[in-house]
Design a protein around this motif. Sequence first.
Motif, short mmCIF file in Angstrom:
data_model
loop_
_atom_site.label_atom_id
_atom_site.label_comp_id
_atom_site.label_asym_id
_atom_site.label_seq_id
_atom_site.Cartn_x
_atom_site.Cartn_y
_atom_site.Cartn_z
N SER A 148 -14.15 29.30 14.19
CA SER A 148 -14.01 28.25 15.21
C SER A 148 -14.72 28.65 16.51
O SER A 148 -15.29 27.79 17.19
N ARG A 155 -18.40 27.99 15.94
CA ARG A 155 -18.69 26.55 16.06
C ARG A 155 -18.75 26.13 17.53
O ARG A 155 -19.60 25.33 17.92
N ARG A 156 -17.83 26.67 18.34
CA ARG A 156 -17.81 26.35 19.76
C ARG A 156 -19.09 26.84 20.44
O ARG A 156 -19.72 26.12 21.22
N LEU A 168 -22.01 27.42 19.02
CA LEU A 168 -23.13 26.61 18.54
C LEU A 168 -23.18 25.26 19.25
O LEU A 168 -24.25 24.75 19.57
N SER A 169 -22.01 24.69 19.52
CA SER A 169 -21.95 23.42 20.24
C SER A 169 -22.48 23.58 21.66
O SER A 169 -23.30 22.77 22.14
N ILE A 170 -22.05 24.63 22.34
CA ILE A 170 -22.52 24.90 23.71
C ILE A 170 -24.02 25.18 23.70
O ILE A 170 -24.76 24.63 24.52
N GLY A 194 -26.15 24.21 21.55
CA GLY A 194 -26.83 22.96 21.23
C GLY A 194 -27.01 22.09 22.46
O GLY A 194 -28.06 21.48 22.65
N GLU A 195 -25.98 22.04 23.32
CA GLU A 195 -26.07 21.27 24.56
C GLU A 195 -27.13 21.85 25.49
O GLU A 195 -27.72 21.14 26.30
N SER A 204 -28.40 22.22 15.43
CA SER A 204 -27.40 22.28 14.36
C SER A 204 -27.46 21.03 13.51
O SER A 204 -27.51 19.92 14.03
N SER A 257 -27.86 25.70 11.08
CA SER A 257 -28.30 25.79 12.46
C SER A 257 -29.48 26.74 12.56
O SER A 257 -29.58 27.70 11.82
#
Length: 60
Positions: free
Chosen positions: A16, A19-20, A22-24, A26-27, A33, A40
């Motif tokens: 988790s 994933r967090r 990767l999200s950051i 990505g932004e 991803s 990714s």
Amino acid sequence: MIEAKCADSVMNITESEIRRFLSIFGEMDLVDSQVGRRGSCLTAKGQQFVTWLKGNSILS
């Protein structure tokens, strides 16, 4: 795969948390991803950032 690589090193990180991150990333346009097997990957900007980190001895 990322979780296993981290477990092999000194980093203890959960799926988790990965994933967090990767999200950051990505932004910030450092990671692209995708859903499923595409997974990714680093963007050109992400590759430049990793090169910078290595050059500044932040990554070995």
